[in-house]
Design an enzyme around this catalytic site. Structure first.
Site, short mmCIF file in Angstrom:
data_model
loop_
_atom_site.label_atom_id
_atom_site.label_comp_id
_atom_site.label_asym_id
_atom_site.label_seq_id
_atom_site.Cartn_x
_atom_site.Cartn_y
_atom_site.Cartn_z
N ILE B 39 94.20 22.57 -90.17
CA ILE B 39 94.03 24.02 -90.02
C ILE B 39 93.41 24.21 -88.61
CG2 ILE B 39 92.74 26.21 -90.78
CD1 ILE B 39 92.86 24.88 -93.74
N ASP B 40 94.13 24.76 -87.73
CA ASP B 40 93.73 25.09 -86.39
C ASP B 40 93.11 26.30 -86.14
OD1 ASP B 40 97.06 25.26 -85.13
OD2 ASP B 40 95.66 27.07 -85.95
N SER B 41 92.43 26.72 -85.04
CA SER B 41 91.88 27.94 -84.84
C SER B 41 92.54 29.02 -84.95
CB SER B 41 91.13 27.93 -83.43
OG SER B 41 92.05 27.77 -82.49
#
Lengths: 272, 81
Positions: B39-41
């Site tokens: 889960i990236d930004s």
């Protein structure tokens, strides 16, 4: 003896090329600062600057060809010819000069660039004044989406860095992020070199014997609705689109290697 | 995990499966958002929006950014609710 001479020439030619690129970038930076100073609209100035970059890149690959470092075949639909304004150009990333080829084929395009180029002595003026986008800016998606909405096209390499073999295609989600949020079409470009050249990790003077042939071709424009289910949550779309692009490129690579004429396919020497 | 946190965890789990097509098995409190759940930004923005719909709290993106694991997320929400 001849081979040794050829190798020496390749190193000299490579040195000339790198030097020309560095000096060229600095000169362009100076010219662009002058253009920026003129009392013209931002759009006009940017268009001039990008056109200069385009001409320079075309000249540069022709210089490399003249020096015997490579041959190339550019069959890319320029984004100017794409009916819908504002498309995302994606490409795989096998070599150091991939961006140069794509800029040689497009007169007016923005690029997502490595953050490092933003502060690099040679490239900073060029990338800033051309209206490129640094990939480490925390708003880079918003900036990209806005540019697309204004009709700009944007080049991005989904792999983010050079691959170490053609089928690696470790696509990150950046291109999909932008495509989904902007609902912009994607123009895929395939870059192959035979033999692979200017690869990640290689010494700068490491040029394949006899040079390398680069092929840069664009495929059909991809509209999101024909690639993925756009009714799913955005985060799901990012993932599906990224996977779709990877499969698309794998199939494309497979098709392309089938087209290789027999004499270009390496057949191991028979040992009697 | 106490009952409140457990309830939040269950809601978060369902959102994670919906938003990221994650396997049930990997969604544990110790799971690191970035390294384990990918889960990236950019994803975190949408995750926060959906979490706030389920757990009605005032939470800023900065507070949320501090979370490294799923357990951290649950803790932050539990504290504020």
């Amino acid at each position: 003896m001849l081979i040794r001479l050829r190798r020496v020439w390749a190193v000299i030619a490579a040195a000339i090329s790198y030097t020309t690129f560095g000096i060229g970038a600095l000169l362009l930076g100076l010219v662009f600062r002058l253009i920026d100073w003129l009392p013209l609209s931002l759009t006009k100035k940017q268009r001039w600057i990008r056109h200069c970059i385009h001409i320079s890149c075309l000249s540069f690959i022709n210089l490399m060809r003249f020096l015997g470092l490579l041959t190339y075949q550019l069959s890319v639909t320029s984004t100017d010819k794409v009916k819908e304004s504002g498309c995302i150009v994606v490409a795989n990333h096998p070599s150091l000069i991939d961006a140069v080829f794509i800029l040689a084929a497009n007169k007016n395009i923005s690029c997502i660039v490595k953050g490092a180029l933003w502060n690099n002595f040679f490239t900073s003026a060029v990338v800033k004044l051309a209206g490129y986008i640094p990939n480490d800016s925390k708003d880079f998606i918003e900036i990209a989406v806005e540019k697309l909405r204004m009709g700009d096209s944007i080049l991005i390499f989904p792999e983010g860095t050079r691959n170490t073999y053609n089928e690696q295609l470790d696509f990150r989600r950046g291109a999909a992020n932008i495509a989904v949020v902007a609902n912009a079409p994607i123009l895929p470009v395939l870059i192959t070199s035979n033999p692979r050249a200017l690869q990640k990790g290689e010494k700068w003077y490491s040029i394949p014997d006899g040079g390398s042939h680069f092929s840069i071709q664009s495929g059909d424009l991809l509209n999101l609705t024909s690639c993925i289910d756009v009714t799913r949550p955005r985060t799901v779309q990012y993932r599906h689109l990224t996977r779709y692009l990877k499969k698309h490129y794998l199939a494309w690579l497979a098709n392309t290697s089938c087209d290789k004429p027999k004499h270009e396919i390496n057949i191991p020497n028979q040992v009697i | 995990m106490n009952n409140d946190k457990q309830a939040i965890f269950i809601k978060a789990k369902s959102i994670l499966i919906d938003l990221f097509e994650l396997d049930d098995a990997v969604i544990v409190p110790e799971a690191r958002l970035y390294e384990d759940l990918d889960i990236d930004s950019i994803d975190a923005v949408d995750l926060l929006i959906d979490l706030k719909k389920e757990v009605d709290v005032e939470i800023s993106p900065e507070q949320f950014k501090a979370a490294r694991t799923l357990g951290d997320v649950v803790d932050i929400f539990a504290e504020l609710s």
